[in-house]
Design a protein around this motif. Sequence first.
Motif: not given
Length: 400
Positions: A298-305
């Motif tokens: 919680p509170g974390i964002e995962a970003v995939y590029t």
Amino acid sequence: MQPDQHYIYELMSGKLIGELSEEEEQRLEQLIADDPEVRKQWEQFKEKFSTKDIETRLSRLDNASWGNIGELITSERPGKRKSRIFSLVGWAAASLAGILLTVYFITNPLQKEDEPTVATIKQERTVDLILANGVTVNLSGGQDSIQLGSTLLNNRNKTLSYSIHSGQPAGSGGLNRLNILTVPVGRDYHVVLSDGSEIWLNSATKLLFPFAFAGNKREIAISGEAYLKVAKDSKRPFLVHLSNSFTSRSANMNGPTSIEVIGTAFNVNSYSDTTVKVALVEGAVLFKAAGETTSIKPGIEAVYTENKGVITRKFNKDDVLSWREGKFYFTEATLEEITSVLPRWYGVKVIIDDADMAQERFTGVINRNEPITIFLDKMSQIMQIDYYFDHEGILHFKHR
């Protein structure tokens, strides 16, 4: 010097609602008397309204919502050909009638009687449910109950829920076949799935889902942006497949990125061709991208590029989740990034006239419940840039 069209429309709007000063009244009368084109525009302008509207200075708009005003303006005058008009009012909140009229006629200039325009041929944007058998159901018509075989659809207050005849198992009657729900630009929608999971869909978003989940897992696919609250079911994990577009029903259940959850709340964003974002509010999820699995807290964002793989970072709830309240926060956003949001929220095409402006940055908030011009005026003041709408309603940015 001839005043610009923007100013002329402001004068005409002000004339109808009785808000012009004596000097402005004289200026408009002079323009009408001296310029045949302005005179013609004034006559066309008045034809959009009844004699009573003009006599009462459009008092019927005083307490109307922007959603209703669009219908009022397009109403048919006795003895006149009906004119179909589309504008930003469909997505804006209540405001002064003069502002509404000016914004409309700036973005939809008056034309010759037989001249086709973008405004007259533009189709109404609707929330549509495309069933597995190819039949399309319009969900924008208000409150409806629709019986589809053993499934009863309930469409209430921008929310779709449904119930299935108790005698029908999940795998029968095609209930586990995939349907596509499409939300157009400028709108949002809420869906309650058969297991009780809830999905809030942002504008320009598609949801691929069955009426009933069969087997030992629950699977859906999303293209665009959505906020999900997944009902807990330890025996059947919930899988969300992400894509920036849907080309077929089957292909989107085997995409390169997916999320596995049991019970949780999170936001997904797959608008971009090259980037997927998953922001976890509560619970726990496994984010799978290109063969890599990442556990998110919680509170974390995962970003995939595609180039960098998956990175994780803390996220600001206002920045990520405010779209559910009709707001979008820009923090040091480039003009290029801003122009990718405006089409989704207002349905307006955007062009940056001077390419070197694309990386200029802006911090502020856009409210979808207000006319787009309110945001544009603020942005123009802060960034020291100009904007204008051309004759096709396309929004342009240029150097001041």
